[in-house]
Design an enzyme around this catalytic site. Structure first.
Site, PDB file in Angstrom:
ATOM      1  N   ASP A 142       0.840  -1.200   0.000  1.00  0.00           N
ATOM      2  CA  ASP A 142       0.000   0.000   0.000  1.00  0.00           C
ATOM      3  C   ASP A 142       0.876   1.252   0.000  1.00  0.00           C
ATOM      4  OD1 ASP A 142      -1.909   1.933   0.225  1.00  0.00           O
ATOM      5  OD2 ASP A 142      -2.504   1.439   2.290  1.00  0.00           O
ATOM      6  N   LYS A 162       1.555   7.996   0.343  1.00  0.00           N
ATOM      7  CA  LYS A 162       1.928   8.080   1.757  1.00  0.00           C
ATOM      8  C   LYS A 162       3.292   8.737   1.892  1.00  0.00           C
ATOM      9  CE  LYS A 162      -0.308   3.797   3.356  1.00  0.00           C
ATOM     10  NZ  LYS A 162      -1.246   4.380   4.316  1.00  0.00           N
ATOM     11  N   ARG A 197     -11.072  -0.474   1.921  1.00  0.00           N
ATOM     12  CA  ARG A 197     -12.541  -0.538   1.891  1.00  0.00           C
ATOM     13  C   ARG A 197     -13.057  -0.659   0.462  1.00  0.00           C
ATOM     14  NH1 ARG A 197     -13.011   5.103   4.983  1.00  0.00           N
ATOM     15  NH2 ARG A 197     -10.965   4.393   5.663  1.00  0.00           N
TER      16      ARG A 197
HETATM   17  N1  BES Z   1      -3.264   0.239   5.015  1.00  0.00           N
HETATM   18  C1  BES Z   1      -3.683   1.480   5.549  1.00  0.00           C
HETATM   19  C2  BES Z   1      -3.972   1.433   7.041  1.00  0.00           C
HETATM   20  C3  BES Z   1      -2.783   1.199   7.916  1.00  0.00           C
HETATM   21  C4  BES Z   1      -2.123   2.266   8.483  1.00  0.00           C
HETATM   22  C5  BES Z   1      -2.352  -0.082   8.202  1.00  0.00           C
HETATM   23  C6  BES Z   1      -1.031   2.047   9.296  1.00  0.00           C
HETATM   24  C7  BES Z   1      -1.266  -0.311   9.024  1.00  0.00           C
HETATM   25  C8  BES Z   1      -0.610   0.772   9.572  1.00  0.00           C
HETATM   26  C9  BES Z   1      -4.951   1.954   4.835  1.00  0.00           C
HETATM   27  O1  BES Z   1      -5.068   1.569   3.530  1.00  0.00           O
HETATM   28  C10 BES Z   1      -4.927   3.455   4.849  1.00  0.00           C
HETATM   29  O2  BES Z   1      -4.065   3.995   4.239  1.00  0.00           O
HETATM   30  N2  BES Z   1      -5.879   4.063   5.542  1.00  0.00           N
HETATM   31  C11 BES Z   1      -5.962   5.463   5.629  1.00  0.00           C
HETATM   32  C12 BES Z   1      -7.405   5.844   5.440  1.00  0.00           C
HETATM   33  C13 BES Z   1      -7.620   7.337   5.331  1.00  0.00           C
HETATM   34  C14 BES Z   1      -7.022   7.853   4.045  1.00  0.00           C
HETATM   35  C15 BES Z   1      -9.111   7.605   5.394  1.00  0.00           C
HETATM   36  C16 BES Z   1      -5.478   5.894   7.003  1.00  0.00           C
HETATM   37  O3  BES Z   1      -5.790   5.212   7.981  1.00  0.00           O
HETATM   38  O4  BES Z   1      -4.744   6.870   7.076  1.00  0.00           O
HETATM   39 ZN    ZN Z   2      -4.159  -0.187   3.032  1.00  0.00          ZN
HETATM   40 MG    MG Z   3      -4.121   2.918   2.219  1.00  0.00          MG
END
Ligand code: BES
Ligand code: ZN
Ligand code: MG
Length: 503
Positions: free
Chosen positions: A269, A276, A351
């Protein structure tokens, strides 16, 4: 590592003998071990008292004995409180194998009978799990001389319970559960460039060869034909083709229930175009931990012949990458059930994949659906890395999963699906948008989003494992890296299956 139960005998020869002490040991322990002479026993008790040994879980003291004795070293390990005996037994075993390895011990023994206070129903299983989980290390990418040494080859569990069929069955169960958990850990720890969606499919196909399991793989075209526009939007930025993995276990005889487990399977990801920052990307090979847990679980189910339950293990696997063909903020994706999603942030991709994987799971006509997903950073803010968030549409199902987690030492804490927060995921151009209000209840809005893709008549629970899937500091049971969280809890849940009561 060979683990066996033998009767305690005086002349036992081992490199290390481990003895567990409960918190109240000063009041209850009159000796350390029958296998040690009375003088030494007294001396050790006095030493421990003098050094204020509290017997907290994980607390330990190594006592080298005279080298002409058959027992070379004694390891005193704290067991903590009897009320948490199951987790403490597991942890004691993990601590033992780690300390034994440090002193290059090969053959070790654990005094089991004195530590059987409290009501652990499966002490040999717990100890076996602890030994094998604690002995795990990820060395596939290290040169030989840099690999973590594995010195312990044989563990004798000293107990009058020797020879009982129950003890050997427990050891077998413990071995399988630890092996499949360690397998899930490997899948997570293998770098994303090697653990591609394609590689996940190869792993699933291997599991599909096991007894009573079949494996169906849907490629990109098959997913497109099913209308999985949301899953494929996530995949569109990657050079690696996406797949939907569908494992199916059929027990012998007539099943009394049918369960579907769905794992988030983002093999890397990056965030996509909503990229990120570097620090947030470092561990994103773990974003397929839900799928890894599903694969590990299906392996255990087949190996241990889970009775009476049909189980579907499902994962939509893909990378989330930026590129000229990537999904863009503002895009609208159409899911296989026709609901449309405005993609405002390509990093909220989990999601989007589940919005197609959950309806696919429901097509299998399960009695209940559980999904596991490293879904939100917000759950780490709320619960840290030792506790997962759980939400769902059926309280009985949620309660049973939490209870299973208590047995396996995997903490789950329920968060509320607060109806009013649904406002946050309403879109002005599509049926839903994929992000809620910035910085507010991120785990709950993600849960509410997923709920849009399940059937209100089919009990559903969602476990957000974003924190627990990975340990940065490491624990007694798991070094830094993937943890295999939920494999053992789900197996416990399935072996104690009851159809959830309606709400
Ligand atoms: N894979 C991430 C969530 C995650 C964050 C897993 C840290 C393990 C460690 C997920 O896909 C993500 O990026 N979520 C975002 C959602 C936001 C953009 C609404 C998040 O949590 O920042
Ligand atoms: Zn993710
Ligand atoms: Mg993500």
């Amino acid at each position: 590592m060979k683990i066996e139960v033998i009767k305690p005998k005086q002349n036992i020869a081992v490199d290390l003998l481990a003895v567990g002490l409960w918190k109240d040991w000063e009041k209850t322990a009159r000796m350390i071990s029958h296998l040690v002479d009375p003088k030494t026993n007294q001396w050790i008790l006095n030493t421990l008292k003098k050094e204020k040994f509290k017997a907290k879980p994980g607390e330990q003291k190594l006592i080298p004995l005279n080298s002409n004795r058959s027992i070379q070293n004694l390891l005193i390990v704290g067991l903590g409180e009897v009320k948490d005996c199951e987790n403490n037994l597991r942890r004691m075993a993990a601590t033992t194998v780690r300390s034994a390895t440090k002193i290059h011990a090969k053959e070790i023994a654990i005094e089991v009978d004195p530590i059987l206070r409290g009501k652990s129903e499966t002490p040999y299983q717990l100890i076996t799990e602890g030994l094998l989980l604690g002995n795990y290390s990820f060395d596939l990418y290290k040169s030989k001389d840099n690999q973590t040494p594995k010195t312990v080859t044989r563990v004798l569990l000293l107990s009058q319970g020797k020879g009982s069929a129950k003890a050997s069955k427990e050891i077998k169960t413990g071995e399988v559960l630890a092996e499949v958990t360690n397998y899930a850990r490997d899948l997570i720890n293998i770098p994303a460039t090697d653990m591609t969606p394609r590689r996940m499919v190869e792993e699933a196909k291997k599991i599909g060869q096991l007894p009573r399991i079949s494996c169906r793989i849907l490629d990109q075209n098959a997913c497109r034909r099913l209308g999985m526009g949301s899953f494929l939007a996530v995949a569109s930025g990657s050079k690696q083709p996406p797949y939907l993995i569908h494992l199916h276990y059929r027990p012998s005889g007539r099943p009394k229930g049918r369960v579907a487990i769905v794992g988030k399977g983002i093999t890397f990801d990056s965030g996509g175009l909503s990229i990120k920052p570097a620090s947030g990307m470092e561990t994103m090979k773990d974003d397929m931990s839900g799928a890894a847990a599903v694969l590990g679980l299906m392996k255990a189910i087949s190996t241990l012949h889970l009775p009476l339950l049909e189980v579907h293990g499902i994962a939509a696997v893909t990378e989330n990458m930026p590129s000229g063909s990537a999904d863009k903020p503002g895009d609208v994706a159409t899911t296989m059930i026709g609901k449309t999603i405005e993609i405002l942030n390509t990093d909220a991709e989990g999601r989007l994949t589940l919005a197609d994987a959950l309806p696919y799971a429901l097509r299998q006509k399960p009695d209940l659906v559980i999904d596991l997903a490293t879904l939100t950073g917000a759950v780490i803010v709320a619960l840290g890395d030792l506790c997962a968030g759980i939400m769902g549409t059926n309280q009985d199902l949620v309660d049973r999963l939490i209870a299973s987690g208590q047995k396996t030492g995997e903490k789950l804490w329920q968060l509320p699906l607060i109806e009013e927060y649904k406002e946050d995921i309403k879109s002005s151009v599509a049926d839903l948008k994929n992000v809620g209000a910035k910085g507010a209840a991120g785990t709950i809005t993600a849960g509410l989003f997923l709920r849009e893709f399940v059937d209100e008549k089919i009990p559903w629970a969602h476990v957000d494992i974003a924190g627990t899937a990975w340990t940065e500091k490491g624990t007694a049971l798991c070094p830094r890296g993937g943890t295999g969280f939920m494999v053992r809890t789900l197996f416990h849940f399935l072996t104690h299956y009851h159809r959830p009561k309606s709400k």
